[in-house]
Design a protein around this motif. Sequence first.
Motif, PDB file in Angstrom:
ATOM      1  N   THR A   1       0.845  -1.205   0.000  1.00 40.20           N
ATOM      2  CA  THR A   1       0.000   0.000   0.000  1.00 40.20           C
ATOM      3  C   THR A   1       0.880   1.254   0.000  1.00 40.20           C
ATOM      4  O   THR A   1       0.651   2.204  -0.759  1.00 40.20           O
ATOM      5  N   PHE A   2       1.930   1.225   0.847  1.00 40.52           N
ATOM      6  CA  PHE A   2       2.846   2.369   0.906  1.00 40.52           C
ATOM      7  C   PHE A   2       3.545   2.574  -0.449  1.00 40.52           C
ATOM      8  O   PHE A   2       3.618   3.691  -0.971  1.00 40.52           O
ATOM      9  N   ALA A   3       4.021   1.465  -1.029  1.00 39.85           N
ATOM     10  CA  ALA A   3       4.743   1.549  -2.307  1.00 39.85           C
ATOM     11  C   ALA A   3       3.852   2.151  -3.401  1.00 39.85           C
ATOM     12  O   ALA A   3       4.302   3.001  -4.185  1.00 39.85           O
ATOM     13  N   ARG A   4       2.610   1.739  -3.438  1.00 34.97           N
ATOM     14  CA  ARG A   4       1.692   2.261  -4.469  1.00 34.97           C
ATOM     15  C   ARG A   4       1.471   3.753  -4.281  1.00 34.97           C
ATOM     16  O   ARG A   4       1.370   4.512  -5.253  1.00 34.97           O
ATOM     17  N   GLU A   5       1.420   4.182  -3.032  1.00 39.57           N
ATOM     18  CA  GLU A   5       1.240   5.612  -2.742  1.00 39.57           C
ATOM     19  C   GLU A   5       2.456   6.419  -3.236  1.00 39.57           C
ATOM     20  O   GLU A   5       2.317   7.467  -3.858  1.00 39.57           O
ATOM     21  N   VAL A   6       3.651   5.876  -2.975  1.00 41.43           N
ATOM     22  CA  VAL A   6       4.877   6.556  -3.421  1.00 41.43           C
ATOM     23  C   VAL A   6       4.873   6.666  -4.948  1.00 41.43           C
ATOM     24  O   VAL A   6       5.210   7.711  -5.520  1.00 41.43           O
ATOM     25  N   GLU A   7       4.455   5.585  -5.613  1.00 40.01           N
ATOM     26  CA  GLU A   7       4.442   5.559  -7.089  1.00 40.01           C
ATOM     27  C   GLU A   7       3.472   6.577  -7.681  1.00 40.01           C
ATOM     28  O   GLU A   7       3.690   7.068  -8.789  1.00 40.01           O
ATOM     29  N   GLN A   8       2.390   6.842  -6.943  1.00 39.25           N
ATOM     30  CA  GLN A   8       1.355   7.735  -7.471  1.00 39.25           C
ATOM     31  C   GLN A   8       1.814   9.184  -7.566  1.00 39.25           C
ATOM     32  O   GLN A   8       1.243   9.977  -8.309  1.00 39.25           O
ATOM     33  N   ASP A   9       2.836   9.543  -6.791  1.00 37.80           N
ATOM     34  CA  ASP A   9       3.309  10.929  -6.782  1.00 37.80           C
ATOM     35  C   ASP A   9       4.068  11.208  -8.091  1.00 37.80           C
ATOM     36  O   ASP A   9       5.107  10.596  -8.361  1.00 37.80           O
ATOM     37  N   ALA A  10       3.535  12.128  -8.877  1.00 34.14           N
ATOM     38  CA  ALA A  10       4.092  12.386 -10.217  1.00 34.14           C
ATOM     39  C   ALA A  10       5.509  12.963 -10.167  1.00 34.14           C
ATOM     40  O   ALA A  10       6.205  12.994 -11.190  1.00 34.14           O
TER      41      ALA A  10
END
Length: 297
Positions: free
Chosen positions: A194-203
């Motif tokens: 969940t954390f990794a996906r959040e980091v990835e979402q940041d453009a």
Amino acid sequence: MATTDINTADTARDVRTIDRVVDVIASTAPEIRTGLPGRRVTAEDENPSGETQMAADVFADDLLCERIGALEGVGEYASEERPESVDVGTGRLSVAVDPLDGSSNLKPNNTMGTIFAVYEAPLPAHGRDLVAAGYVLYGPVMTMVVARNGTVDEYVIHDDASHELVREDVTLPDEGSVYGFGGRVPDWTDDFETFAREVEQDASRKLRYGGSMIGDVNQILTYGGIFAYPTLESAPEGKLRVQFEGYPIGYVIETAGGATSDGTKSLLDVDKDDLHARTPMYVGNTDLVAKLEAALD
Ligand SMILES: O=P(O)(O)OC[C@H]1O[C@](O)(COP(=O)(O)O)[C@@H](O)[C@@H]1O
Ligand SMILES: [Mg+2]
Ligand SMILES: [Mg+2]
């Protein structure tokens, strides 16, 4: 008064020993690099962590043990590649080394490094016993990063084995722009994913992962962001080793103004008394590591 005198003398001696260790790491690096082409094959043995050794791992370890072990002021030498630490003298300082970090990158000719940690205590030591740490990166340019006396400096190592200071007082940029996470994705815990996906979402951030911890961490030191080799479902302690990887990288990144964690606390506060113990590793900008700890809570 006598105690103060002894401590002052010890400290001066330790500073000289640390300088000698750094000099040996720098002057041995070109030889390690030159020795790599013929050693991209597996050695006959496994290392104490049960991993296949490359001939280059053994070669680099032997060279470093011989040279660091000969230094006045060093009492013990240990490495990822040998089961026990070696008594090399009567000095107060111990040196722990990952002779080649990322040696599985030898086959595809990708980045690798040499990591060193200098402890003012017998081995296995604690992260708070560190007095210096750093690494060599065998990239297109050979560089060395050294944390000591509260600052981090970067050097270029030349082929003639000399080293030249190129960046003083290195700190992580405030806005972290890269991330790299190790381990197989299906083996990540749900909270980490969940954390990794959040980091990835940041453009503002890009994936930068090369499969050698030292290369990946050096990108974090250069661009800011976060690197993780996390807890895995199949390996709750992750993959990386406390004495040879977790503590020294924790020391470098925290000295450079970043933060590090094993999931709940600084890597420097990890308590493990086995020489080859492992720890999950999360390193990067303070805000990202705080978010990570909150996500894993
Ligand atoms: O490809 P894997 O198994 O996920 O492992 C990658 C990790 O293993 C390492 O290569 C371990 O270090 P060594 O090469 O020193 O054993 C790290 O540099 C890297 O982050
Ligand atoms: Mg390693
Ligand atoms: Mg290694």
